[in-house]
Scaffold this motif. Structure first.
Motif, PDB file in Angstrom:
ATOM      1  N   GLU A  64     -24.030  15.023  53.198  1.00  0.00           N
ATOM      2  CA  GLU A  64     -23.365  14.282  52.157  1.00  0.00           C
ATOM      3  C   GLU A  64     -24.161  14.796  50.846  1.00  0.00           C
ATOM      4  OE1 GLU A  64     -23.649  10.069  52.471  1.00  0.00           O
ATOM      5  OE2 GLU A  64     -22.031   9.952  53.869  1.00  0.00           O
ATOM      6  N   GLN A  65     -25.523  14.768  50.890  1.00  0.00           N
ATOM      7  CA  GLN A  65     -26.169  15.364  49.569  1.00  0.00           C
ATOM      8  C   GLN A  65     -25.925  16.926  49.379  1.00  0.00           C
ATOM      9  OE1 GLN A  65     -30.165  14.564  50.588  1.00  0.00           O
ATOM     10  NE2 GLN A  65     -30.268  12.296  50.219  1.00  0.00           N
ATOM     11  N   ASN A  66     -25.825  17.572  50.573  1.00  0.00           N
ATOM     12  CA  ASN A  66     -25.469  19.045  50.560  1.00  0.00           C
ATOM     13  C   ASN A  66     -24.074  19.219  49.757  1.00  0.00           C
ATOM     14  OD1 ASN A  66     -25.440  21.736  50.844  1.00  0.00           O
ATOM     15  ND2 ASN A  66     -24.876  21.801  52.925  1.00  0.00           N
ATOM     16  N   LYS A  67     -22.889  18.284  50.103  1.00  0.00           N
ATOM     17  CA  LYS A  67     -21.819  18.525  49.558  1.00  0.00           C
ATOM     18  C   LYS A  67     -21.908  18.052  48.122  1.00  0.00           C
ATOM     19  CE  LYS A  67     -19.019  17.229  53.745  1.00  0.00           C
ATOM     20  NZ  LYS A  67     -18.161  16.301  54.323  1.00  0.00           N
ATOM     21  N   GLU A  68     -22.607  17.048  47.623  1.00  0.00           N
ATOM     22  CA  GLU A  68     -22.741  16.820  46.441  1.00  0.00           C
ATOM     23  C   GLU A  68     -23.610  17.756  45.679  1.00  0.00           C
ATOM     24  OE1 GLU A  68     -24.672  12.840  43.687  1.00  0.00           O
ATOM     25  OE2 GLU A  68     -24.845  13.020  46.195  1.00  0.00           O
ATOM     26  N   SER A 110     -21.188  23.757  41.655  1.00  0.00           N
ATOM     27  CA  SER A 110     -20.086  24.482  41.180  1.00  0.00           C
ATOM     28  C   SER A 110     -19.800  23.901  39.844  1.00  0.00           C
ATOM     29  CB  SER A 110     -19.172  23.941  42.244  1.00  0.00           C
ATOM     30  OG  SER A 110     -19.321  24.422  43.665  1.00  0.00           O
ATOM     31  N   ASP A 111     -20.078  22.748  39.605  1.00  0.00           N
ATOM     32  CA  ASP A 111     -19.835  22.105  38.196  1.00  0.00           C
ATOM     33  C   ASP A 111     -20.660  22.899  37.441  1.00  0.00           C
ATOM     34  OD1 ASP A 111     -17.905  20.458  39.164  1.00  0.00           O
ATOM     35  OD2 ASP A 111     -19.353  18.783  39.458  1.00  0.00           O
ATOM     36  N   ARG A 146     -19.664  26.609  36.797  1.00  0.00           N
ATOM     37  CA  ARG A 146     -18.440  26.625  36.069  1.00  0.00           C
ATOM     38  C   ARG A 146     -18.758  26.265  34.395  1.00  0.00           C
ATOM     39  NH1 ARG A 146     -16.053  23.915  40.495  1.00  0.00           N
ATOM     40  NH2 ARG A 146     -16.490  21.816  39.505  1.00  0.00           N
ATOM     41  N   GLN A 148     -23.562  21.095  46.436  1.00  0.00           N
ATOM     42  CA  GLN A 148     -22.591  21.991  46.227  1.00  0.00           C
ATOM     43  C   GLN A 148     -21.522  21.727  45.197  1.00  0.00           C
ATOM     44  OE1 GLN A 148     -20.847  22.800  50.024  1.00  0.00           O
ATOM     45  NE2 GLN A 148     -22.596  23.936  50.761  1.00  0.00           N
ATOM     46  N   SER A 149     -21.168  20.697  45.211  1.00  0.00           N
ATOM     47  CA  SER A 149     -20.281  20.328  43.796  1.00  0.00           C
ATOM     48  C   SER A 149     -20.801  20.016  42.537  1.00  0.00           C
ATOM     49  CB  SER A 149     -19.784  18.696  44.396  1.00  0.00           C
ATOM     50  OG  SER A 149     -18.998  18.194  43.113  1.00  0.00           O
ATOM     51  N   ASN A 150     -22.235  19.749  42.590  1.00  0.00           N
ATOM     52  CA  ASN A 150     -22.957  19.707  41.241  1.00  0.00           C
ATOM     53  C   ASN A 150     -23.162  21.273  40.900  1.00  0.00           C
ATOM     54  OD1 ASN A 150     -23.048  17.110  41.107  1.00  0.00           O
ATOM     55  ND2 ASN A 150     -24.936  16.829  42.200  1.00  0.00           N
TER      56      ASN A 150
END
Length: 347
Positions: A89-93, A99-100, A103, A95-97
């Motif tokens: 979950e932390q890795n997904k978060e 990516s943000d 961007r 990766q999302s951060n």
């Protein structure tokens, strides 16, 4: 099972007695042996059972320990699984951060590039406008300079015509004609010999003694003659000192025409600019000084010519060009007296 074995042994032991009709002692001995065997069986059973129970107890303890270890391993596995889920979950978060952030960074970078491009275009447009203005100013300055040069040439032609006319008059006056006109020279009054009216009678009162005024005109020709005799450059300098700038300009021009690359030629070329500067013909003076800067840039007069050129631009109200030339003097002639003057001007 043990009883069966014991009965078999017992029957086996009694069978010889029954067959051979054994005696009572043998029967007792057999009973004793049977009792010994039974005791051994009992001891064996007791020891075996105890060992088996102990082993069973030990096995039970080991099994309990294994069960506890298994429970511990299960608990660790559950914790590890929970940690793995948390890490995922932390890795997904993360990766999302990331990516943000990527961007946002890309967007910010694009905005910066766009703003820099716009600023670059604005600067290029401003530079183009300034170049156009500079070109227009240069054209205007060239037109002004050309007009001033033409005006100066016109004034020079007029002055030459006046000088030629004066020379012609002086030549005509210097000749004695048939009417008896004497030659006019410095320090003498004009006297007409022929066709003169009767002089008026002098008064009886004696006039006052005149002051020694003729000494001045007598001195000037003597000084001029001495300077002319010494050297052409000295003669031209004497004319300049007497503020006869046009005559001095012509004298210096003759010197530069004879040998422009010599020391006297360079000095005369510089003094030609000084003559123009003194007559407030600053545009022509600038062009004259530029000849020295271009042809004799390493000569000491080049620094003075550059300084006077900047001063001429300043007097023509072109302060920006004057400032650039003052800065050039400070850069290229930093140890010269002209550089000190230029620094003071820049302040």
């Amino acid at each position: 099972m043990i009883k069966t074995i014991r009965n078999i042994l017992f029957v086996s032991a009694l069978s010889p007695l029954l067959i051979q009709c054994a005696s009572q002692d043998e029967v007792r001995r057999l009973q004793y042996q049977l009792h010994t065997v039974n005791k051994k069986f009992e001891d064996m059973r007791t020891n075996t059972v105890d060992d088996m129970q102990k082993r069973q107890a030990a096995y039970s303890n080991q099994i309990d320990q294994l069960e506890m270890e298994i429970l511990g391993l299960k608990s660790q596995l559950e914790e590890t699984s929970h940690l793995n889920r948390s890490l995922k979950e932390q890795n997904k978060e993360l990766q999302s951060n990331i990516s943000d952030v990527a961007r946002e960074d890309a967007l910010h970078r694009e905005q910066m590039i766009q703003r820099i491009n716009e600023e670059q275009k604005a600067k290029e447009a401003l530079i183009a406008q300034l170049n156009d203005k500079l070109q227009i100013q240069q054209e205007n300055l060239k037109a002004i300079q050309d007009a001033r040069v033409r005006d100066a040439e016109r004034r020079a032609r007029e002055a030459k015509m006046k000088a030629d006319a004066a020379k012609a008059r002086a030549t005509a006056a210097s000749r004695t004609d048939s009417r008896g006109i004497q030659k006019i020279s410095a320090g003498l009054n004009k006297h007409v010999v022929g066709d003169q009216r009767p002089a008026a009678p002098k008064p009886s009162v004696k006039p006052a003694t005149p002051t020694a005024k003729p000494s001045t005109p007598a001195t000037q020709p003597a000084t001029q003659t001495a300077a002319t005799t010494s050297s052409p450059l000295g003669a031209a300098q004497a004319l300049f000192d007497q503020e006869k700038y046009q005559e001095a300009y012509s004298a210096y021009n003759r010197i530069t025409g004879a040998n422009p690359a010599s020391e006297e030629g360079i000095t005369a070329a510089y003094m030609m600019g000084e003559c123009l500067f003194a007559q407030k013909e600053y545009d022509r003076a600038i062009l004259q000084y530029q000849k020295i800067i271009s042809q004799s840039g390493s000569h000491p007069k080049a620094a003075s010519a550059t300084l006077k050129q900047a001063m001429a631009f300043e007097l023509l109200a072109d302060n920006e060009t004057a400032r650039l030339i003052y800065a050039k003097i400070v850069k290229h002639y930093s140890n010269s007296p002209e550089a000190k003057i230029a620094r003071d001007k820049l302040k």
